[in-house]
Design an enzyme around this catalytic site. Structure first.
Site, PDB file in Angstrom:
ATOM      1  N   ARG A  52       0.666  -1.297   0.208  1.00  0.00           N
ATOM      2  CA  ARG A  52      -0.035   0.126   0.069  1.00  0.00           C
ATOM      3  C   ARG A  52       0.923   1.077  -0.087  1.00  0.00           C
ATOM      4  O   ARG A  52       0.666   2.134  -0.699  1.00  0.00           O
ATOM      5  CB  ARG A  52      -0.821   0.040   1.339  1.00  0.00           C
ATOM      6  CG  ARG A  52      -2.173  -0.745   1.145  1.00  0.00           C
ATOM      7  CD  ARG A  52      -2.537  -1.409   2.288  1.00  0.00           C
ATOM      8  NE  ARG A  52      -1.485  -2.451   2.635  1.00  0.00           N
ATOM      9  CZ  ARG A  52      -1.646  -3.654   2.416  1.00  0.00           C
ATOM     10  NH1 ARG A  52      -2.619  -4.073   1.640  1.00  0.00           N
ATOM     11  NH2 ARG A  52      -0.723  -4.533   2.387  1.00  0.00           N
ATOM     12  N   THR A  53       1.652   1.307   0.980  1.00  0.00           N
ATOM     13  CA  THR A  53       2.498   2.676   1.094  1.00  0.00           C
ATOM     14  C   THR A  53       3.475   3.092  -0.364  1.00  0.00           C
ATOM     15  O   THR A  53       3.203   4.091  -0.709  1.00  0.00           O
ATOM     16  CB  THR A  53       3.312   2.577   2.371  1.00  0.00           C
ATOM     17  OG1 THR A  53       2.537   2.068   3.528  1.00  0.00           O
ATOM     18  CG2 THR A  53       3.709   3.966   2.796  1.00  0.00           C
ATOM     19  N   LYS A  82      26.128  -3.778  -0.829  1.00  0.00           N
ATOM     20  CA  LYS A  82      27.540  -3.720  -0.744  1.00  0.00           C
ATOM     21  C   LYS A  82      28.270  -3.139   0.091  1.00  0.00           C
ATOM     22  O   LYS A  82      29.214  -2.821   0.382  1.00  0.00           O
ATOM     23  CB  LYS A  82      27.926  -3.214  -2.347  1.00  0.00           C
ATOM     24  CG  LYS A  82      27.561  -3.868  -3.471  1.00  0.00           C
ATOM     25  CD  LYS A  82      28.131  -3.027  -4.724  1.00  0.00           C
ATOM     26  CE  LYS A  82      27.104  -3.000  -5.968  1.00  0.00           C
ATOM     27  NZ  LYS A  82      27.335  -2.129  -6.916  1.00  0.00           N
ATOM     28  N   ARG A 103      11.159   3.807   3.336  1.00  0.00           N
ATOM     29  CA  ARG A 103      10.846   3.063   4.615  1.00  0.00           C
ATOM     30  C   ARG A 103      12.107   2.142   4.886  1.00  0.00           C
ATOM     31  O   ARG A 103      12.825   1.533   4.213  1.00  0.00           O
ATOM     32  CB  ARG A 103       9.767   1.751   3.912  1.00  0.00           C
ATOM     33  CG  ARG A 103       9.654   0.803   4.863  1.00  0.00           C
ATOM     34  CD  ARG A 103       8.384  -0.228   4.852  1.00  0.00           C
ATOM     35  NE  ARG A 103       7.170   0.712   4.874  1.00  0.00           N
ATOM     36  CZ  ARG A 103       6.023   0.090   4.861  1.00  0.00           C
ATOM     37  NH1 ARG A 103       6.001  -1.231   4.637  1.00  0.00           N
ATOM     38  NH2 ARG A 103       4.827   0.742   4.973  1.00  0.00           N
ATOM     39  N   HIS A 131       4.963   5.607  11.680  1.00  0.00           N
ATOM     40  CA  HIS A 131       4.183   5.439  10.381  1.00  0.00           C
ATOM     41  C   HIS A 131       3.348   6.527  10.170  1.00  0.00           C
ATOM     42  O   HIS A 131       2.056   6.500  10.005  1.00  0.00           O
ATOM     43  CB  HIS A 131       3.815   4.183   9.840  1.00  0.00           C
ATOM     44  CG  HIS A 131       3.310   3.671   8.632  1.00  0.00           C
ATOM     45  ND1 HIS A 131       3.740   4.776   7.649  1.00  0.00           N
ATOM     46  CD2 HIS A 131       2.992   2.455   7.903  1.00  0.00           C
ATOM     47  CE1 HIS A 131       3.488   4.001   6.497  1.00  0.00           C
ATOM     48  NE2 HIS A 131       2.751   2.842   6.595  1.00  0.00           N
TER      49      HIS A 131
HETATM   50  N1   CP Z   1      -0.321  -0.382   5.945  1.00  0.00           N
HETATM   51  C1   CP Z   1       1.002  -0.408   5.251  1.00  0.00           C
HETATM   52  O1   CP Z   1       2.028   0.180   5.738  1.00  0.00           O
HETATM   53  O2   CP Z   1       0.933  -1.217   4.406  1.00  0.00           O
HETATM   54  P1   CP Z   1       2.174  -1.557   3.642  1.00  0.00           P
HETATM   55  O3   CP Z   1       3.090  -2.344   4.343  1.00  0.00           O
HETATM   56  O4   CP Z   1       1.569  -2.600   2.507  1.00  0.00           O
HETATM   57  O5   CP Z   1       2.786  -0.364   2.979  1.00  0.00           O
END
Ligand code: CP
Length: 308
Positions: A52-53, A82, A103, A131
């Site tokens: 999703r993100t 590396k 991320r 998040h």
């Molecule tokens: N909710 C969420 O962060 O989903 P993903 O890990 O798929 O990005």
């Protein structure tokens, strides 16, 4: 510079900015695609898996007329494999784009990146940390459902120690929407972290803890379900299995959903495993797919406010 710079944590936001983001998200929802970010480039750099993100940020950028460069699975397919440090990667990628959506697998990664970047950094999840863009879309979903984020009983359910989405959501609620009651429902091994409970106390938020949904099922307005974060138990499979076993009674079934108030909503940041039965998807209280769709509008709003 846009109206927004780095997006690192929930605590950095003021209420006025949250309202502006929601207003812009509503405009995005109504207006759809535009060319407002033509000529801008977003880099998405993901050291952990995401559906999703990453894809909603990339879709958001494309819908605003911008372009995307991306390294999914950056642990394996970037020069991290590396031995390159996050800091060096960020310095280099900063020169290729106008914003980096990151991320990272360790708490604090987004802040480290922001200290070395020449462009804004958006925290798309940093280990067990935060998040914030997920929490913004969660709040947007609650606001769309109830009008006001006030006077609600919000049950957060599942692995609250390791779930970064609940951490950011609690920080937002505490600082800007304190007039709600929060109920932390989890197995004892994965209770909400003490520093977050202290933050709630500091802001005068009423909260309690429970190991069962029995007392909340007919009373809560929001059930924010989360999965056990298996990747945080990599070195202790026995502990993971124990937490899974203890979590089972918190899994939401159709029968449980039918005991909730008619106006209650069931949320989940997704991905789900077994913690919401598939049969719940048709229940009028199920909001999780609408919630993930809202992620597109919130991320369009964020990119527009950072880059234009
Ligand atoms: N909710 C969420 O962060 O989903 P993903 O890990 O798929 O990005």
């Amino acid at each position: 510079m846009g109206q927004l710079g780095d997006v690192i944590s929930a605590q950095q936001f003021e209420r006025e900015m949250i309202d502006k983001i929601f207003q812009t998200a509503r405009e995005m929802e109504e207006q759809g695609a535009s060319e407002v970010l033509r000529g801008k480039i977003m880099a998405s750099l993901f050291y952990e898996p995401s559906t999703r993100t990453r894809l909603s940020f990339e879709s958001a950028m494309l819908r605003l007329g911008g372009s995307v460069i991306t390294t999914e699975n950056a642990k394996q397919f970037s020069s991290k494999s590396k031995g390159e440090s996050l800091e060096d990667s960020i310095r280099v990628i900063s020169g290729y784009c106008d914003v980096i959506v990151l991320r990272y697998n360790k708490e604090g990664g987004a802040q480290r990146a922001a200290s070395h970047a020449m462009v804004p950094i958006v925290n798309a999840g940093d280990g067990v940390g935060q998040h914030p863009t997920q929490a913004l879309l969660d709040l947007y979903t609650i606001q769309k459902s109830f009008g006001d984020i006030s006077g609600l009983k919000i049950a957060m359910v599942g692995d609250l120690a390791n779930g970064r989405t609940v951490h950011s959501l609690v920080y937002f609620l505490a600082k800007h929407f304190p007039d709600n009651e929060i109920i932390f429902v989890s197995p004892t091994q994965v209770r909400m972290k003490d520093d977050i409970k202290q933050y709630l106390d500091k802001h005068g938020v009423h909260w309690r803890e429970d190991v069962s949904l029995d007392k909340s099922i007919s009373k809560a307005d929001v059930f924010y379900q989360t999965c056990v974060q298996k990747e945080r138990f990599e070195e202790d499979n026995a502990a993971y299995l124990k937490v899974m076993e203890a979590s089972r009674e918190l899994f939401i079934t159709s029968k449980m959903a039918d005991c909730m108030k008619k106006t209650s909503i069931i949320m989940h940041p997704l991905p789900r495993n077994e913690e919401i039965a598939y049969s719940v998807d048709d229940n009028m209280r199920a909001k999780y797919f609408e919630q993930s769709q809202n992620g597109l509008y919130i991320r369009m709003a964020l990119l527009k406010m950072i880059l234009s």
